[in-house]
Design a protein around this motif. Structure first.
Motif, PDB file in Angstrom:
ATOM      1  N   VAL A 172       0.835  -1.196   0.000  1.00 35.16           N
ATOM      2  CA  VAL A 172       0.000   0.000   0.000  1.00 35.16           C
ATOM      3  C   VAL A 172       0.874   1.253   0.000  1.00 35.16           C
ATOM      4  O   VAL A 172       0.567   2.237  -0.670  1.00 35.16           O
ATOM      5  N   GLU A 173       1.987   1.207   0.730  1.00 37.83           N
ATOM      6  CA  GLU A 173       2.850   2.385   0.806  1.00 37.83           C
ATOM      7  C   GLU A 173       3.498   2.718  -0.531  1.00 37.83           C
ATOM      8  O   GLU A 173       3.786   3.884  -0.807  1.00 37.83           O
ATOM      9  N   VAL A 174       3.790   1.722  -1.367  1.00 33.98           N
ATOM     10  CA  VAL A 174       4.476   2.024  -2.626  1.00 33.98           C
ATOM     11  C   VAL A 174       3.529   2.621  -3.658  1.00 33.98           C
ATOM     12  O   VAL A 174       3.970   3.111  -4.694  1.00 33.98           O
ATOM     13  N   LEU A 175       2.231   2.591  -3.385  1.00 36.84           N
ATOM     14  CA  LEU A 175       1.267   3.201  -4.303  1.00 36.84           C
ATOM     15  C   LEU A 175       1.270   4.720  -4.146  1.00 36.84           C
ATOM     16  O   LEU A 175       1.436   5.240  -3.049  1.00 36.84           O
ATOM     17  N   ASP A 176       1.089   5.416  -5.232  1.00 36.14           N
ATOM     18  CA  ASP A 176       0.949   6.869  -5.208  1.00 36.14           C
ATOM     19  C   ASP A 176      -0.440   7.204  -4.690  1.00 36.14           C
ATOM     20  O   ASP A 176      -1.450   6.946  -5.349  1.00 36.14           O
ATOM     21  N   LYS A 177      -0.518   7.793  -3.484  1.00 40.75           N
ATOM     22  CA  LYS A 177      -1.812   8.053  -2.860  1.00 40.75           C
ATOM     23  C   LYS A 177      -2.590   9.157  -3.570  1.00 40.75           C
ATOM     24  O   LYS A 177      -3.798   9.277  -3.405  1.00 40.75           O
ATOM     25  N   ASN A 178      -1.891   9.981  -4.346  1.00 38.58           N
ATOM     26  CA  ASN A 178      -2.607  10.988  -5.124  1.00 38.58           C
ATOM     27  C   ASN A 178      -3.456  10.367  -6.214  1.00 38.58           C
ATOM     28  O   ASN A 178      -4.345  11.020  -6.768  1.00 38.58           O
ATOM     29  N   MET A 179      -3.152   9.121  -6.551  1.00 38.42           N
ATOM     30  CA  MET A 179      -3.836   8.466  -7.664  1.00 38.42           C
ATOM     31  C   MET A 179      -4.744   7.336  -7.196  1.00 38.42           C
ATOM     32  O   MET A 179      -5.022   6.408  -7.942  1.00 38.42           O
ATOM     33  N   LEU A 180      -5.226   7.423  -5.959  1.00 42.22           N
ATOM     34  CA  LEU A 180      -6.191   6.415  -5.510  1.00 42.22           C
ATOM     35  C   LEU A 180      -7.451   6.492  -6.365  1.00 42.22           C
ATOM     36  O   LEU A 180      -8.053   5.473  -6.699  1.00 42.22           O
ATOM     37  N   TYR A 181      -7.870   7.708  -6.687  1.00 41.48           N
ATOM     38  CA  TYR A 181      -9.050   7.932  -7.514  1.00 41.48           C
ATOM     39  C   TYR A 181      -8.668   8.826  -8.686  1.00 41.48           C
ATOM     40  O   TYR A 181      -7.653   9.527  -8.662  1.00 41.48           O
TER      41      TYR A 181
END
Length: 636
Positions: free
Chosen positions: A601-610
């Motif tokens: 989950v941490e390696v995902l770009d959180k700006n691009m969840l949606y």
């Protein structure tokens, strides 16, 4: 440096406050250091190396350099667990810097979609999900909170199965997705327009609910709430009201937070609701039988909050009749003994009664010869509630009556106002109605969606009371609930509109998956027979699809497949080097399933969840043309 690390670890381990389950707590060490805790400083002064490293000798007085100590303790080499060690190795963790040094801010779990289930007021409510926290720079936060595209539109209720072409100002909405991001998405269209926000947030009933040590449990929950309340305030109309259900675990913390966000002067009241008359017998000391509702306004309200009396109440209270309608009588004399001739001399004067027809006058005459003054039975000289000017203007509402040989003046109070509106009444701050018991809310949900689908929902009648209190039936008032749960607020608004031909609009946000089964099913069954419709839609997912898959993974093998898919399709953090991760696959395999999930989950770009609404035309997101058209109308 290694010897210094080992020595510091040994010294700190002597302090029981810093040890939990055999491990030192970094957060607690930093907290005590910043507070210049005397015991911690005494521990450090026992060591000459600690003295020379973290203290300055000023004329024989040792001055503790708490900033230098904080940097040292926060260094990634101090107390690394297997998860941190792995992150350090593959380079996901940047070099140790303080937030004040790096000009970054902490935004805690705004993107975590398995936030505690609504209605956390029971003993078995603790969930096992990890709450991830990350440090984001201000520009990242701006992007994270930018409006998101909406997708998967469909009607619930009367128009079920019809094609959704537009979301208008009169549309009821049910939005699936992270509620913080949903709120920020709604700001463009609804800022300053929402008359009532009702929420039933997670109650934080157990200190472990937010996966922090005890010193941070309340602050963690409050940070979670603050980020949502701040945007909620933007959405409220100038005369808007927010009502927040909460139990005693966080009620007093929430009151302080509410004072800060909305202003202490805008606190309206704390209502106590008896929701479980039998009490929770498993509680220690007292069997809890109540919870609270905190009411705030966005600004000082020009009009009082009140509810219309029911037909039953009107029939019971307004028993007299004349050509103008049903009425009751209220004594004109002020019934509060602290007011009287001694301090309200202008309100002490005689009124004269015509005993033939009970009418009154300020002038004595042959017909009006019965003199009445506001004097109590024991001779105390009181006062009237009306001055002479009002008596002259509205004297036809007054009448004289003889009670036990004494003449008194009464005023008529009609069941409806001049414009036909039913009279209102102020509510008391303790609500004991049986209709407000939790079991009533549970029965309503069970009947609509089946038993066991949702526990401890709020009663519909209680929410109707709050909606009636803060809205007007004919003014298109918007009612919002961003912890929608099973949809009680939606049902309350729809039923209240049907009962009084109202035009209220409800906007609901929910992020847990039961929105597709429980919430949607309930609102479909409520709306259809009432001839009303609700538009269901979702925040268009990007990386959130991977978050959901990671959370649902049951085995390490499942996670390996997800990681392979992520490398091909996901938006990864700029700090991630997939090759370094694959080269460290053996260390990754040694992590627990929970830590592997946490890492992915941490390696995902959180700006691009949606999907950002501004990028809806990007073909990479594959947004259907029909959904694009609705979005473009909605966002203008």
């Amino acid at each position: 440096m290694q010897n210094l690390l080992q020595e510091l670890t040994g010294l700190l381990s002597l302090d029981d406050r810093l040890v939990s389950e055999g491990r030192l707590m970094k957060n607690k060490v930093v907290e005590l250091a910043l507070n210049l805790d005397p015991l911690l400083i005494r521990h450090l002064l026992k060591s000459e190396s600690m003295k020379s490293h973290f203290f300055s000798d000023v004329d024989g007085i040792f001055v503790f350099d708490k900033i230098k100590f904080q940097k040292f303790v926060s260094n990634k080499k101090f107390l690394p667990d297997s998860f941190t060690s792995y992150k350090n190795k593959i380079g996901l963790t940047s070099e140790s810097e303080y937030l004040t040094d790096s000009q970054e801010v902490v935004l805690s779990w705004p993107y975590k979609d398995c936030v505690l289930e609504g209605g956390q007021d029971r003993e078995d409510s603790v969930r096992t999900e990890i709450f991830w926290n990350e440090t984001l720079a201000p520009d990242q936060i701006d992007r994270l909170l930018s409006p998101k595209a909406l997708a998967n539109f469909r009607y619930l209720g009367k128009k079920y199965g019809e094609y959704v072409e537009e979301v208008s100002a009169e549309s009821h909405l049910l939005i699936k997705g992270n509620n913080l991001l949903s709120l920020h998405t709604l700001v463009k269209n609804y800022e300053g327009k929402v008359r009532l926000i009702y929420i039933d947030p997670p109650y934080n009933t157990n200190n472990d609910s937010f996966q922090y040590n005890d010193s941070f449990s309340h602050s963690t929950w409050l940070t979670f709430m603050r980020s949502r309340l701040e945007v909620a305030k933007k959405l409220l109309a100038p005369n808007g009201v927010i009502a927040m259900s909460i139990d005693q675990n966080e009620a007093f913390y929430l009151k302080v937070l509410g004072d800060e966000v909305f202003g202490r002067a805008n606190f309206i009241s704390a209502v106590t609701v008896q929701n479980n008359p039998k009490g929770r017998v498993m509680d220690r000391h007292f069997a809890t039988s109540h919870e609270y509702i905190l009411f705030y306004s966005k600004a000082r309200l020009a009009e009082e909050l009140s509810v219309r009396k029911t037909a039953e109440q009107l029939k019971k209270d307004y028993t007299e009749q004349d050509e103008d309608g049903s009425f009751r009588t209220l004594e004109l004399r002020n019934t509060h003994r602290e007011f009287g001739k001694h301090n309200r001399e202008n309100l002490f004067y005689p009124i004269y009664v015509n005993p033939a027809d009970s009418t009154v006058s300020l002038e004595k005459s042959k017909e009006y010869h019965i003199k009445v003054e506001p004097i109590w039975d024991d001779g105390f000289e009181g006062c009237w509630t009306w001055g002479t000017t009002k008596v002259e203007l509205e004297g036809d509402l007054l009448l004289g009556r003889q009670v036990k040989g004494q003449w008194k003046i009464y005023r008529k109070s009609y069941a409806t106002s001049d414009d036909g509106e039913a009279v209102s009444r102020k509510l008391k701050t303790i609500w004991l109605a049986k209709e407000f018991h939790t079991e009533k809310g549970q029965k309503a949900v069970d009947q609509l969606v089946g038993k066991g689908r949702f526990r401890s929902p709020k009663p519909v009648e209680m929410i109707k009371t709050i909606v009636d209190l803060a809205t007007k039936q004919d003014s298109n008032d918007i009612v919002m609930d961003f912890f929608a749960g099973s949809g009680t607020t939606g049902q309350a608004v729809l039923e209240l509109n049907a009962a009084d031909s109202g035009n209220r609009v409800c906007i609901l946000c929910e992020q847990l998956d039961y929105i597709e089964t429980t919430t949607s099913t309930r609102l479909q069954k409520v709306a259809e027979p009432l001839g009303q419709s609700i538009i269901y839609c979702e925040l268009a997912v990007a990386n959130q699809a991977f978050v959901d898959a990671i959370e649902a993974a049951a085995t390490i093998e499942d996670l390996a497949k997800i990681w392979a898919d992520m490398q091909e399709k996901a938006f990864l953090s700029y700090r991630v080097n997939p090759r370094a991760i694959d080269e460290s696959r053996d260390e990754f395999a040694n992590l627990s399933l929970a830590d592997q999930k946490r890492f992915l989950v941490e390696v995902l770009d959180k700006n691009m969840l949606y999907v950002p609404a501004s990028e809806i035309d990007d073909q990479a997101y594959a947004i259907p043309e029909a959904d694009k058209a609705v979005n473009k109308k909605f966002f203008g």
